[in-house]
Write a protein that holds these residues in place. Structure first.
Motif, PDB file in Angstrom:
ATOM      1  N   GLY A  13      -5.172  46.360  58.978  1.00 15.21           N
ATOM      2  CA  GLY A  13      -3.769  46.546  59.148  1.00 15.21           C
ATOM      3  C   GLY A  13      -3.183  47.642  60.161  1.00 15.21           C
ATOM      4  O   GLY A  13      -4.051  48.316  60.740  1.00 15.21           O
ATOM      5  N   ALA A  14      -1.759  47.730  60.550  1.00 15.51           N
ATOM      6  CA  ALA A  14      -1.468  48.461  61.474  1.00 15.51           C
ATOM      7  C   ALA A  14      -1.377  49.839  61.009  1.00 15.51           C
ATOM      8  O   ALA A  14      -1.241  50.142  59.805  1.00 15.51           O
ATOM      9  N   ARG A  15      -1.584  50.742  61.841  1.00 13.45           N
ATOM     10  CA  ARG A  15      -1.388  52.249  61.523  1.00 13.45           C
ATOM     11  C   ARG A  15      -1.217  52.980  62.912  1.00 13.45           C
ATOM     12  O   ARG A  15      -1.641  52.619  63.823  1.00 13.45           O
ATOM     13  N   PRO A  16      -0.407  54.074  62.763  1.00 13.33           N
ATOM     14  CA  PRO A  16      -0.328  55.015  63.983  1.00 13.33           C
ATOM     15  C   PRO A  16      -1.596  55.667  64.224  1.00 13.33           C
ATOM     16  O   PRO A  16      -2.363  56.012  63.615  1.00 13.33           O
ATOM     17  N   LEU A  17      -1.711  55.873  65.530  1.00 10.09           N
ATOM     18  CA  LEU A  17      -2.876  56.528  66.343  1.00 10.09           C
ATOM     19  C   LEU A  17      -2.787  57.707  66.281  1.00 10.09           C
ATOM     20  O   LEU A  17      -1.566  58.565  66.711  1.00 10.09           O
ATOM     21  N   THR A  18      -3.782  58.605  66.024  1.00  8.23           N
ATOM     22  CA  THR A  18      -4.098  60.286  66.311  1.00  8.23           C
ATOM     23  C   THR A  18      -4.270  60.165  67.774  1.00  8.23           C
ATOM     24  O   THR A  18      -5.148  59.950  68.067  1.00  8.23           O
ATOM     25  N   GLU A  19      -3.475  60.947  68.604  1.00  8.45           N
ATOM     26  CA  GLU A  19      -3.804  61.158  70.011  1.00  8.45           C
ATOM     27  C   GLU A  19      -3.794  62.656  70.136  1.00  8.45           C
ATOM     28  O   GLU A  19      -2.958  63.477  69.668  1.00  8.45           O
ATOM     29  N   THR A  20      -4.773  63.171  71.030  1.00 10.10           N
ATOM     30  CA  THR A  20      -4.662  64.635  71.246  1.00 10.10           C
ATOM     31  C   THR A  20      -5.062  64.692  72.878  1.00 10.10           C
ATOM     32  O   THR A  20      -5.796  64.004  73.578  1.00 10.10           O
ATOM     33  N   THR A  21      -4.089  65.351  73.316  1.00  9.86           N
ATOM     34  CA  THR A  21      -4.117  65.704  74.818  1.00  9.86           C
ATOM     35  C   THR A  21      -4.844  66.847  75.105  1.00  9.86           C
ATOM     36  O   THR A  21      -5.110  67.961  74.396  1.00  9.86           O
ATOM     37  N   LEU A  22      -6.125  66.583  75.927  1.00  6.13           N
ATOM     38  CA  LEU A  22      -7.146  67.538  76.048  1.00  6.13           C
ATOM     39  C   LEU A  22      -6.837  68.933  76.842  1.00  6.13           C
ATOM     40  O   LEU A  22      -6.167  68.494  77.867  1.00  6.13           O
ATOM     41  N   THR A  23      -7.463  69.865  76.455  1.00  4.32           N
ATOM     42  CA  THR A  23      -7.345  71.052  77.206  1.00  4.32           C
ATOM     43  C   THR A  23      -8.742  71.496  77.896  1.00  4.32           C
ATOM     44  O   THR A  23      -9.259  70.294  77.991  1.00  4.32           O
ATOM     45  N   ALA A  24      -8.937  72.588  78.266  1.00  2.00           N
ATOM     46  CA  ALA A  24     -10.085  72.821  78.916  1.00  2.00           C
ATOM     47  C   ALA A  24     -11.434  72.382  77.983  1.00  2.00           C
ATOM     48  O   ALA A  24     -12.425  72.232  78.777  1.00  2.00           O
ATOM     49  N   SER A  25     -11.305  72.547  76.818  1.00  2.00           N
ATOM     50  CA  SER A  25     -12.558  72.289  75.800  1.00  2.00           C
ATOM     51  C   SER A  25     -12.005  72.082  74.484  1.00  2.00           C
ATOM     52  O   SER A  25     -11.320  72.816  73.996  1.00  2.00           O
ATOM     53  N   ASP A  26     -12.304  70.946  74.127  1.00  2.07           N
ATOM     54  CA  ASP A  26     -11.880  70.311  72.846  1.00  2.07           C
ATOM     55  C   ASP A  26     -13.226  69.856  71.996  1.00  2.07           C
ATOM     56  O   ASP A  26     -14.273  69.404  72.671  1.00  2.07           O
ATOM     57  N   ALA A  45      -1.834  62.623  87.450  1.00  3.13           N
ATOM     58  CA  ALA A  45      -1.903  62.040  88.729  1.00  3.13           C
ATOM     59  C   ALA A  45      -2.987  61.955  89.608  1.00  3.13           C
ATOM     60  O   ALA A  45      -3.046  61.265  90.750  1.00  3.13           O
ATOM     61  N   GLY A  46      -4.095  62.372  88.957  1.00  9.16           N
ATOM     62  CA  GLY A  46      -5.197  62.482  89.686  1.00  9.16           C
ATOM     63  C   GLY A  46      -6.648  61.976  88.850  1.00  9.16           C
ATOM     64  O   GLY A  46      -6.382  62.027  87.525  1.00  9.16           O
ATOM     65  N   ALA A  47      -7.594  61.727  89.443  1.00 11.92           N
ATOM     66  CA  ALA A  47      -8.771  61.279  88.530  1.00 11.92           C
ATOM     67  C   ALA A  47      -9.162  62.527  88.016  1.00 11.92           C
ATOM     68  O   ALA A  47      -9.445  63.643  88.444  1.00 11.92           O
ATOM     69  N   LEU A  48      -9.979  62.316  86.811  1.00  7.82           N
ATOM     70  CA  LEU A  48     -10.622  63.472  86.120  1.00  7.82           C
ATOM     71  C   LEU A  48     -11.850  62.954  85.590  1.00  7.82           C
ATOM     72  O   LEU A  48     -12.021  61.837  85.113  1.00  7.82           O
ATOM     73  N   SER A  49     -13.117  63.858  85.551  1.00  2.57           N
ATOM     74  CA  SER A  49     -14.273  63.467  85.031  1.00  2.57           C
ATOM     75  C   SER A  49     -14.877  64.332  83.881  1.00  2.57           C
ATOM     76  O   SER A  49     -15.327  65.402  83.936  1.00  2.57           O
ATOM     77  N   PRO A  50     -14.432  63.849  82.512  1.00  2.00           N
ATOM     78  CA  PRO A  50     -14.743  64.457  81.464  1.00  2.00           C
ATOM     79  C   PRO A  50     -16.372  64.405  81.425  1.00  2.00           C
ATOM     80  O   PRO A  50     -17.103  63.540  81.639  1.00  2.00           O
ATOM     81  N   VAL A  51     -16.924  65.380  80.558  1.00  3.49           N
ATOM     82  CA  VAL A  51     -18.403  65.601  80.047  1.00  3.49           C
ATOM     83  C   VAL A  51     -18.451  65.737  78.541  1.00  3.49           C
ATOM     84  O   VAL A  51     -17.581  66.649  77.945  1.00  3.49           O
ATOM     85  N   ILE A  52     -19.034  64.984  77.798  1.00  7.37           N
ATOM     86  CA  ILE A  52     -19.040  65.139  76.485  1.00  7.37           C
ATOM     87  C   ILE A  52     -20.645  65.912  75.997  1.00  7.37           C
ATOM     88  O   ILE A  52     -21.453  65.252  76.476  1.00  7.37           O
ATOM     89  N   VAL A 102     -15.849  68.617  74.540  1.00 13.51           N
ATOM     90  CA  VAL A 102     -15.148  67.856  75.802  1.00 13.51           C
ATOM     91  C   VAL A 102     -14.735  68.681  76.749  1.00 13.51           C
ATOM     92  O   VAL A 102     -14.006  69.366  76.557  1.00 13.51           O
ATOM     93  N   THR A 103     -15.359  68.682  77.943  1.00  7.38           N
ATOM     94  CA  THR A 103     -14.704  69.322  78.879  1.00  7.38           C
ATOM     95  C   THR A 103     -14.364  68.749  80.195  1.00  7.38           C
ATOM     96  O   THR A 103     -14.828  67.450  80.356  1.00  7.38           O
ATOM     97  N   GLY A 104     -13.618  69.387  81.125  1.00  6.16           N
ATOM     98  CA  GLY A 104     -13.493  68.698  82.264  1.00  6.16           C
ATOM     99  C   GLY A 104     -12.193  67.537  82.316  1.00  6.16           C
ATOM    100  O   GLY A 104     -12.216  66.682  83.166  1.00  6.16           O
ATOM    101  N   GLY A 105     -11.699  67.521  81.164  1.00  2.72           N
ATOM    102  CA  GLY A 105     -10.462  66.540  81.010  1.00  2.72           C
ATOM    103  C   GLY A 105      -9.134  66.842  80.627  1.00  2.72           C
ATOM    104  O   GLY A 105      -8.626  66.364  80.070  1.00  2.72           O
ATOM    105  N   SER A 106      -8.826  67.894  81.179  1.00  2.00           N
ATOM    106  CA  SER A 106      -7.689  68.707  80.890  1.00  2.00           C
ATOM    107  C   SER A 106      -6.440  67.808  81.139  1.00  2.00           C
ATOM    108  O   SER A 106      -6.039  67.397  82.263  1.00  2.00           O
ATOM    109  N   GLY A 107      -5.640  67.482  80.251  1.00  2.00           N
ATOM    110  CA  GLY A 107      -4.574  66.415  80.177  1.00  2.00           C
ATOM    111  C   GLY A 107      -4.737  65.086  80.037  1.00  2.00           C
ATOM    112  O   GLY A 107      -3.867  64.225  79.876  1.00  2.00           O
ATOM    113  N   VAL A 108      -6.118  64.644  79.974  1.00  2.00           N
ATOM    114  CA  VAL A 108      -6.346  63.379  79.419  1.00  2.00           C
ATOM    115  C   VAL A 108      -6.027  63.169  77.800  1.00  2.00           C
ATOM    116  O   VAL A 108      -6.204  64.142  77.065  1.00  2.00           O
TER     117      VAL A 108
END
Length: 115
Positions: A13-26, A45-52, A102-108
């Motif tokens: 069934g449908a449900r709302p998604l929980t979204e988190t805007t990443l900071t420097a470290s999450d 506005a630019g490419a980002l390269s997160p690391v898990i 998760v780092t390197g993804g601020s704004g993702v």
């Protein structure tokens, strides 16, 4: 530091998604049998390269091969502006031992799905 909270897809069934805007470290919690998918969407506005990276992930071994160093974490690769990627977490489980960051993804925008 923020925490990426999962959206439970059980039962259907449908449900709302929980979204988190990443900071420097999450962080998030990996559930071995949780059938989790991490979706990373880049609205910036630019490419980002997160690391898990799980802080307990050091090396992995495969039969007949030398140990492989995974201590630097799983590099997702560049996510272009406006693009999104989905990572089935079971496929990178060796990287997810211990506390996961998760780092390197601020704004993702991250969505962790559990089914």
């Amino acid at each position: 530091m923020g925490t990426i909270t999962p959206t439970d897809l059980r039962p259907g069934g449908a449900r709302p998604l929980t979204e988190t805007t990443l900071t420097a470290s999450d962080t998030f919690t990996f559930e071995v049998l949780g059938r989790q998918v991490l979706v990373l969407r880049n609205p910036t506005a630019g490419a980002l390269s997160p690391v898990i990276d799980g802080d307990g992930a050091t090396t992995v071994r495969a039969p007949g091969a030398p140990a492989f160093d995974i201590s630097a974490g799983y590099a997702v690769g560049a996510i272009a502006a406006g693009a999104a990627v989905a990572i089935p977490l079971d496929s990178i489980s060796a990287y997810l031992a211990g506390t996961i960051t998760v780092t390197g993804g601020s704004g993702v925008v991250a969505t962790l799905l559990r089914s």
